[in-house]
Design an enzyme around this catalytic site. Structure first.
Site, PDB file in Angstrom:
ATOM      1  N   ASP A 120      20.892 -39.287 -27.565  1.00 30.38           N
ATOM      2  CA  ASP A 120      20.438 -39.336 -26.173  1.00 30.38           C
ATOM      3  C   ASP A 120      18.898 -39.335 -26.157  1.00 30.38           C
ATOM      4  O   ASP A 120      18.267 -38.407 -26.685  1.00 30.38           O
ATOM      5  CB  ASP A 120      20.961 -38.091 -25.443  1.00 30.38           C
ATOM      6  CG  ASP A 120      20.963 -38.249 -23.947  1.00 30.38           C
ATOM      7  OD1 ASP A 120      22.023 -38.571 -23.392  1.00 30.38           O
ATOM      8  OD2 ASP A 120      19.899 -38.044 -23.329  1.00 30.38           O
ATOM      9  N   VAL A 171      23.004 -40.289 -12.096  1.00 32.40           N
ATOM     10  CA  VAL A 171      22.819 -40.220 -10.636  1.00 32.40           C
ATOM     11  C   VAL A 171      24.179 -40.175  -9.950  1.00 32.40           C
ATOM     12  O   VAL A 171      24.433 -39.321  -9.076  1.00 32.40           O
ATOM     13  CB  VAL A 171      21.983 -41.426 -10.125  1.00 32.40           C
ATOM     14  CG1 VAL A 171      21.911 -41.414  -8.605  1.00 32.40           C
ATOM     15  CG2 VAL A 171      20.577 -41.402 -10.722  1.00 32.40           C
ATOM     16  N   SER A 172      25.082 -41.057 -10.371  1.00 27.75           N
ATOM     17  CA  SER A 172      26.406 -41.068  -9.743  1.00 27.75           C
ATOM     18  C   SER A 172      27.173 -39.789 -10.065  1.00 27.75           C
ATOM     19  O   SER A 172      27.805 -39.199  -9.179  1.00 27.75           O
ATOM     20  CB  SER A 172      27.188 -42.308 -10.159  1.00 27.75           C
ATOM     21  OG  SER A 172      27.057 -42.533 -11.533  1.00 27.75           O
ATOM     22  N   TYR A 198      25.261 -51.065 -27.670  1.00 25.60           N
ATOM     23  CA  TYR A 198      24.534 -51.518 -26.478  1.00 25.60           C
ATOM     24  C   TYR A 198      23.075 -51.821 -26.822  1.00 25.60           C
ATOM     25  O   TYR A 198      22.567 -52.905 -26.546  1.00 25.60           O
ATOM     26  CB  TYR A 198      24.614 -50.434 -25.413  1.00 25.60           C
ATOM     27  CG  TYR A 198      23.969 -50.776 -24.092  1.00 25.60           C
ATOM     28  CD1 TYR A 198      24.589 -51.660 -23.202  1.00 25.60           C
ATOM     29  CD2 TYR A 198      22.754 -50.196 -23.710  1.00 25.60           C
ATOM     30  CE1 TYR A 198      24.011 -51.963 -21.971  1.00 25.60           C
ATOM     31  CE2 TYR A 198      22.170 -50.494 -22.489  1.00 25.60           C
ATOM     32  CZ  TYR A 198      22.802 -51.367 -21.617  1.00 25.60           C
ATOM     33  OH  TYR A 198      22.225 -51.661 -20.405  1.00 25.60           O
ATOM     34  N   ASP A 199      22.403 -50.861 -27.468  1.00 18.88           N
ATOM     35  CA  ASP A 199      20.967 -51.011 -27.750  1.00 18.88           C
ATOM     36  C   ASP A 199      20.711 -52.200 -28.671  1.00 18.88           C
ATOM     37  O   ASP A 199      19.863 -53.059 -28.403  1.00 18.88           O
ATOM     38  CB  ASP A 199      20.406 -49.755 -28.431  1.00 18.88           C
ATOM     39  CG  ASP A 199      20.597 -48.492 -27.626  1.00 18.88           C
ATOM     40  OD1 ASP A 199      21.238 -48.561 -26.558  1.00 18.88           O
ATOM     41  OD2 ASP A 199      20.125 -47.422 -28.053  1.00 18.88           O
ATOM     42  N   GLU A 200      21.460 -52.247 -29.770  1.00 16.43           N
ATOM     43  CA  GLU A 200      21.259 -53.343 -30.724  1.00 16.43           C
ATOM     44  C   GLU A 200      21.785 -54.659 -30.152  1.00 16.43           C
ATOM     45  O   GLU A 200      21.242 -55.729 -30.437  1.00 16.43           O
ATOM     46  CB  GLU A 200      21.932 -53.040 -32.068  1.00 16.43           C
ATOM     47  CG  GLU A 200      21.347 -51.843 -32.801  1.00 16.43           C
ATOM     48  CD  GLU A 200      19.934 -52.085 -33.357  1.00 16.43           C
ATOM     49  OE1 GLU A 200      19.349 -53.151 -33.106  1.00 16.43           O
ATOM     50  OE2 GLU A 200      19.419 -51.192 -34.050  1.00 16.43           O
TER      51      GLU A 200
HETATM   52  P1  NAD Z   1      27.739 -52.809 -14.115  1.00 18.62           P
HETATM   53  O1  NAD Z   1      28.639 -52.260 -15.157  1.00 18.62           O
HETATM   54  O2  NAD Z   1      27.909 -52.339 -12.710  1.00 18.62           O
HETATM   55  O3  NAD Z   1      27.813 -54.399 -14.072  1.00 18.62           O
HETATM   56  C1  NAD Z   1      28.125 -55.185 -15.174  1.00 18.62           C
HETATM   57  C2  NAD Z   1      29.029 -56.305 -14.703  1.00 18.62           C
HETATM   58  O4  NAD Z   1      29.321 -57.167 -15.815  1.00 18.62           O
HETATM   59  C3  NAD Z   1      30.363 -55.799 -14.164  1.00 18.62           C
HETATM   60  O5  NAD Z   1      30.686 -56.485 -12.973  1.00 18.62           O
HETATM   61  C4  NAD Z   1      31.336 -56.128 -15.288  1.00 18.62           C
HETATM   62  O6  NAD Z   1      32.662 -56.313 -14.825  1.00 18.62           O
HETATM   63  C5  NAD Z   1      30.716 -57.396 -15.847  1.00 18.62           C
HETATM   64  N1  NAD Z   1      31.076 -57.664 -17.243  1.00 18.62           N
HETATM   65  C6  NAD Z   1      31.047 -56.791 -18.281  1.00 18.62           C
HETATM   66  N2  NAD Z   1      31.440 -57.400 -19.408  1.00 18.62           N
HETATM   67  C7  NAD Z   1      31.707 -58.689 -19.077  1.00 18.62           C
HETATM   68  C8  NAD Z   1      32.159 -59.815 -19.806  1.00 18.62           C
HETATM   69  N3  NAD Z   1      32.422 -59.735 -21.128  1.00 18.62           N
HETATM   70  N4  NAD Z   1      32.338 -60.974 -19.151  1.00 18.62           N
HETATM   71  C9  NAD Z   1      32.107 -61.076 -17.827  1.00 18.62           C
HETATM   72  N5  NAD Z   1      31.670 -60.037 -17.076  1.00 18.62           N
HETATM   73  C10 NAD Z   1      31.483 -58.858 -17.702  1.00 18.62           C
HETATM   74  O7  NAD Z   1      26.255 -52.553 -14.621  1.00 18.62           O
HETATM   75  P2  NAD Z   1      24.860 -52.752 -13.888  1.00 18.62           P
HETATM   76  O8  NAD Z   1      24.224 -51.430 -13.763  1.00 18.62           O
HETATM   77  O9  NAD Z   1      25.033 -53.585 -12.671  1.00 18.62           O
HETATM   78  O10 NAD Z   1      24.071 -53.565 -14.990  1.00 18.62           O
HETATM   79  C11 NAD Z   1      23.909 -54.976 -14.897  1.00 18.62           C
HETATM   80  C12 NAD Z   1      23.063 -55.462 -16.063  1.00 18.62           C
HETATM   81  O11 NAD Z   1      21.776 -54.840 -16.031  1.00 18.62           O
HETATM   82  C13 NAD Z   1      23.660 -55.163 -17.430  1.00 18.62           C
HETATM   83  O12 NAD Z   1      23.418 -56.257 -18.288  1.00 18.62           O
HETATM   84  C14 NAD Z   1      22.886 -53.967 -17.908  1.00 18.62           C
HETATM   85  O13 NAD Z   1      22.815 -53.906 -19.317  1.00 18.62           O
HETATM   86  C15 NAD Z   1      21.518 -54.218 -17.280  1.00 18.62           C
HETATM   87  N6  NAD Z   1      20.807 -52.946 -17.083  1.00 18.62           N
HETATM   88  C16 NAD Z   1      21.174 -52.092 -16.076  1.00 18.62           C
HETATM   89  C17 NAD Z   1      20.508 -50.886 -15.936  1.00 18.62           C
HETATM   90  C18 NAD Z   1      20.852 -49.912 -14.845  1.00 18.62           C
HETATM   91  O14 NAD Z   1      20.309 -48.803 -14.835  1.00 18.62           O
HETATM   92  N7  NAD Z   1      21.712 -50.243 -13.897  1.00 18.62           N
HETATM   93  C19 NAD Z   1      19.476 -50.551 -16.820  1.00 18.62           C
HETATM   94  C20 NAD Z   1      19.146 -51.437 -17.839  1.00 18.62           C
HETATM   95  C21 NAD Z   1      19.803 -52.650 -17.953  1.00 18.62           C
HETATM   96  N1  UDP Z   2      23.310 -36.781 -18.094  1.00 19.09           N
HETATM   97  C1  UDP Z   2      23.555 -35.485 -17.680  1.00 19.09           C
HETATM   98  N2  UDP Z   2      24.686 -35.236 -16.967  1.00 19.09           N
HETATM   99  C2  UDP Z   2      25.572 -36.204 -16.644  1.00 19.09           C
HETATM  100  C3  UDP Z   2      25.314 -37.540 -17.052  1.00 19.09           C
HETATM  101  C4  UDP Z   2      24.186 -37.785 -17.790  1.00 19.09           C
HETATM  102  O1  UDP Z   2      22.766 -34.566 -17.948  1.00 19.09           O
HETATM  103  O2  UDP Z   2      26.582 -35.893 -15.987  1.00 19.09           O
HETATM  104  C5  UDP Z   2      22.075 -37.068 -18.836  1.00 19.09           C
HETATM  105  C6  UDP Z   2      22.247 -37.878 -20.110  1.00 19.09           C
HETATM  106  O3  UDP Z   2      22.522 -37.046 -21.206  1.00 19.09           O
HETATM  107  C7  UDP Z   2      20.888 -38.549 -20.210  1.00 19.09           C
HETATM  108  C8  UDP Z   2      20.456 -38.750 -18.760  1.00 19.09           C
HETATM  109  O4  UDP Z   2      21.253 -37.861 -17.998  1.00 19.09           O
HETATM  110  O5  UDP Z   2      19.962 -37.692 -20.838  1.00 19.09           O
HETATM  111  C9  UDP Z   2      20.661 -40.165 -18.257  1.00 19.09           C
HETATM  112  O6  UDP Z   2      21.973 -40.541 -18.573  1.00 19.09           O
HETATM  113  P1  UDP Z   2      22.602 -41.910 -18.073  1.00 19.09           P
HETATM  114  O7  UDP Z   2      23.951 -42.013 -18.698  1.00 19.09           O
HETATM  115  O8  UDP Z   2      22.497 -42.001 -16.601  1.00 19.09           O
HETATM  116  O9  UDP Z   2      21.603 -43.040 -18.624  1.00 19.09           O
HETATM  117  P2  UDP Z   2      20.938 -43.326 -20.072  1.00 19.09           P
HETATM  118  O10 UDP Z   2      21.135 -42.158 -20.980  1.00 19.09           O
HETATM  119  O11 UDP Z   2      21.631 -44.540 -20.568  1.00 19.09           O
HETATM  120  O12 UDP Z   2      19.509 -43.528 -19.751  1.00 19.09           O
END
Ligand code: NAD
Ligand code: UDP
Length: 320
Positions: free
Chosen positions: A280, A197-198, A154-156
């Protein structure tokens, strides 16, 4: 607002990849409410039709089932490229596919943008900073990312997606915008999304202990989805290419988040410690001076306030 070149008249035509996902569906709502045309493209890996059901059948809305790792030809003015799983649980499910989605997906969408002269906004991420040694993080920080760890797909993937955007800009003059999004939450997250959060809200609503990974002292900065979408729209409409941080500078330890959630739902619940996943990040907080200056944007909804509609949405989703 800088007009996007287009040979068509009428409302702007927007392609939202990942439009059936969490952030994408809120963006679709805003664009539809603004009277624009929306092509929502998704492969439904983590997205749901229910998120955009309100627009199905609307004359300005189209739904396309497609995977961004394959090319597609469409006539559009703007491409909001969000398609990519965002939760570690989901992006680690098939890490090779995640890397393909980031690289090939962005390559295909940039190819489309170049061909039809559309402007493309990439949903990049604070994850490009990795486990940051600079805190809080300005856009100039280049990050500390493990190239071979379980988060690397994801990161890269997002780092090379950013690179592609700027190489298309330099080589072909493609108009790009890059948002570095920090942890975002709100209604329409999946109950099994796996992000913190979820997880905490669903656990609390089901009367289960809240799972703290590690000691819970790691920090994140949580942005409410409506604030984020406003920032994305300003970035797309403005002249600044980015990369630009979009996030809420309010920084919380994960333990503090657990306390906030359990106080609101069920103060008697236990917190249980579970192992910290590999790589993490220990801390995460955006510097948003660039967004404030260039976009006139800053978040308006503090975590305590944004948790309320998020909890209400999970109650509805879980039928509680
Ligand atoms: P999400 O998983 O709810 O949404 C991603 C959507 O992309 C989904 O509807 C999924 O079905 C679709 N998808 C995945 N792979 C696909 C593919 N190969 N072809 C077509 N559709 C595809 O995630 P989100 O939280 O809504 O994130 C949306 C975007 O924002 C992502 O690019 C994510 O990397 C970026 N982002 C989100 C957060 C966050 O905290 N929500 C933080 C940083 C970046
Ligand atoms: N985390 C946690 N309990 C959970 C899910 C995540 O303590 O049930 C921690 C996780 O290890 C991270 C932080 O919450 O340190 C945020 O995680 P999340 O997966 O939401 O996002 P990201 O790590 O990608 O920022």
């Amino acid at each position: 607002m800088i007009p996007t070149p287009s040979l068509r008249s009428g409302p702007l035509r927007n392609l939202v990849t990942g439009g059936a996902g969490f952030v994408g569906s809120h963006l679709v709502d805003r664009l539809m409410q603004a009277g624009e045309e929306v092509l929502c493209l998704d492969n439904y890996f983590t997205g749901r039709k229910a998120n955009i059901a309100q627009w199905i059948g609307h004359p300005r809305f189209e739904l396309i089932r497609h995977d961004v790792t394959e090319p597609i030809q469409l006539e559009v003015d703007r491409i909001w490229h969000l398609a990519c799983p965002a939760s570690p649980v989901h992006y680690q499910f098939n890490p090779i596919k995640t890397a393909k989605t980031s690289f090939l997906g962005t390559y295909n969408m940039l190819g489309l943008a170049r061909r039809v002269r559309a402007r493309l906004l990439l949903a990049s991420t604070s994850e490009i900073y990795g486990d940051p040694e600079v805190h809080p993080q300005p856009e100039s920080y280049r990050g500390c990312v493990n190239t071979i760890g379980i988060r690397s797909c994801y990161d890269e993937g997002k780092r090379v997606a950013e690179t592609l955007c700027f190489d298309y800009r330099r080589m072909h003059g493609t108009e790009v915008r890059v948002a570095r999004i920090f942890n975002t939450y709100g209604p329409r997250m999946l109950p099994d999304d796996g992000r913190v959060v979820s997880n905490f809200i669903v656990q609390a609503l089901q009367g289960q202990p809240l799972t703290l990974y590690g000691d819970g002292q790691q920090t994140r900065s949580f942005c409410y989805v409506d604030d984020l979408v406003e920032g994305l729209i300003r970035l797309m409409n403005g002249a600044h290419t980015g990369p630009i941080n979009l996030g809420n500078p309010g920084e919380f330890t994960i333990r503090e988040l657990a306390e906030l959630v359990r106080t609101r739902i069920n103060p008697g619940l236990e917190l249980v410690l579970q192992p910290l996943p590999q790589d993490d990040p220990r801390q995460r907080q955006p510097i948003i001076e660039l967004a404030q200056r260039e976009l006139g944007w800053e978040p308006t909804i503090p975590l305590e306030q944004g948790l309320e509609p998020t909890i209400a949405d999970f109650r509805r989703q879980l039928g509680l």
